[in-house]
Scaffold this motif. Structure first.
Motif, PDB file in Angstrom:
ATOM      1  N   GLY A  60      39.331 -83.335   6.450  1.00 19.04           N
ATOM      2  CA  GLY A  60      39.679 -83.072   7.847  1.00 19.04           C
ATOM      3  C   GLY A  60      39.814 -81.582   8.128  1.00 19.04           C
ATOM      4  N   LYS A  61      40.383 -80.859   7.183  1.00 19.20           N
ATOM      5  CA  LYS A  61      40.529 -79.411   7.357  1.00 19.20           C
ATOM      6  C   LYS A  61      39.177 -78.708   7.298  1.00 19.20           C
ATOM      7  CE  LYS A  61      45.239 -79.218   5.537  1.00 19.20           C
ATOM      8  NZ  LYS A  61      46.112 -78.690   4.454  1.00 19.20           N
ATOM      9  N   VAL A  62      38.288 -79.212   6.442  1.00 22.10           N
ATOM     10  CA  VAL A  62      36.937 -78.645   6.369  1.00 22.10           C
ATOM     11  C   VAL A  62      36.223 -78.846   7.703  1.00 22.10           C
ATOM     12  CG1 VAL A  62      34.657 -78.888   5.319  1.00 22.10           C
ATOM     13  CG2 VAL A  62      36.697 -78.871   3.875  1.00 22.10           C
ATOM     14  N   LYS A  63      36.306 -80.041   8.245  1.00 17.82           N
ATOM     15  CA  LYS A  63      35.616 -80.338   9.502  1.00 17.82           C
ATOM     16  C   LYS A  63      36.228 -79.551  10.651  1.00 17.82           C
ATOM     17  CE  LYS A  63      33.907 -84.834   8.042  1.00 17.82           C
ATOM     18  NZ  LYS A  63      33.697 -86.258   8.366  1.00 17.82           N
ATOM     19  N   ASP A  64      37.535 -79.348  10.605  1.00 23.37           N
ATOM     20  CA  ASP A  64      38.170 -78.517  11.624  1.00 23.37           C
ATOM     21  C   ASP A  64      37.644 -77.084  11.536  1.00 23.37           C
ATOM     22  OD1 ASP A  64      40.301 -78.475  13.745  1.00 23.37           O
ATOM     23  OD2 ASP A  64      41.115 -76.910  12.434  1.00 23.37           O
ATOM     24  N   ALA A  65      37.486 -76.588  10.297  1.00 25.49           N
ATOM     25  CA  ALA A  65      36.953 -75.239  10.107  1.00 25.49           C
ATOM     26  C   ALA A  65      35.500 -75.145  10.543  1.00 25.49           C
ATOM     27  CB  ALA A  65      37.094 -74.822   8.642  1.00 25.49           C
ATOM     28  N   LEU A  66      34.797 -76.265  10.567  1.00 24.82           N
ATOM     29  CA  LEU A  66      33.409 -76.284  11.027  1.00 24.82           C
ATOM     30  C   LEU A  66      33.308 -76.441  12.542  1.00 24.82           C
ATOM     31  CD1 LEU A  66      31.300 -78.545   8.612  1.00 24.82           C
ATOM     32  CD2 LEU A  66      30.869 -76.143   9.165  1.00 24.82           C
ATOM     33  N   TYR A  67      33.990 -77.467  13.077  1.00 26.08           N
ATOM     34  CA  TYR A  67      33.719 -77.942  14.434  1.00 26.08           C
ATOM     35  C   TYR A  67      34.750 -77.549  15.494  1.00 26.08           C
ATOM     36  CZ  TYR A  67      30.550 -81.270  12.091  1.00 26.08           C
ATOM     37  OH  TYR A  67      29.558 -81.852  11.347  1.00 26.08           O
TER      38      TYR A  67
END
Length: 205
Positions: free
Chosen positions: A64-71
């Motif tokens: 979830g943190k990775v996707k937040d950093a992406l999107y």
């Protein structure tokens, strides 16, 4: 029977009783040991299952943190209309922005992209390295994994802060920018970042 006969019989009887009690005790001890082993196995399995659940939860949170950093879209109401963009939103703003290379706006945005790249690299750590604690294939799509690799490890590929091309807001590829930002899906970012070959709006570089 002689005068010592009854005494010997009693001793023999006591001996038989003692042997039986000893065997019963041994059986009980063996049963207790087996039961203890079964309890240990059950507790070990339960602990392992609990560890797996905790590991899965940690990896889900990390993804979830990775996707937040992406999107992440800082203008989204669910983000309170503030904070920072994720890397991809900063990237398409650079590609489609009005400030081209060599302008203060471009340079400032490049600095922001470098910060977003560092944040993505930090959040991706559980999924990277020779022995990652989380399996990226279980939590991130193939397109997401490829995009992250391009952003973090690419050189002169158009994905890193220093290599992103400029198209400008009137470029045909940039007309879908609002949709990409709204959907937050990789499939909507890719036509802006990497149009298919033969697209009349594809960059010349």
């Amino acid at each position: 029977m002689g005068p010592l006969g009854p005494a010997r019989g009693k001793r023999r009887h006591r001996h038989l009783l003692g042997a039986g009690a000893l065997q019963n005790w041994a059986n009980s001890a063996e049963d207790a040991e087996k039961e203890a082993q079964e309890v240990d196995r059950a507790e070990g399995t339960a602990a392992e299952d609990e560890g797996c659940r905790e590991c899965a939860e940690r990896c889900q949170q990390a993804a979830g943190k990775v996707k937040d950093a992406l999107y992440r879209n800082k203008r989204s109401p669910q983000n309170g209309g503030g904070g920072h963009h994720g890397y991809l939103n900063r990237m398409i703003e650079q590609v489609c922005g009005r400030s081209g290379p060599g302008t203060p706006g471009w340079d400032n945005h490049t600095d922001e992209l470098i910060g977003a790249q560092r944040e993505l690299n930090k959040q991706f750590e559980p999924f990277s390295g020779d022995n990652p604690s989380c399996d990226p294939q279980e939590h991130l799509s193939r397109e997401e994994r490829q995009a992250i690799d391009n952003i973090l490890n690419g050189q002169r590929n158009g994905w890193t802060p220093e290599t992103i091309p400029w198209k400008g807001p009137d470029h045909p590829d940039c007309q879908s920018l609002p949709q990409a930002r709204e959907s937050g899906r990789m499939r909507d970012y890719l036509p802006i970042i990497r149009p298919p070959q033969g697209n009349p709006g594809a960059p010349l570089v």
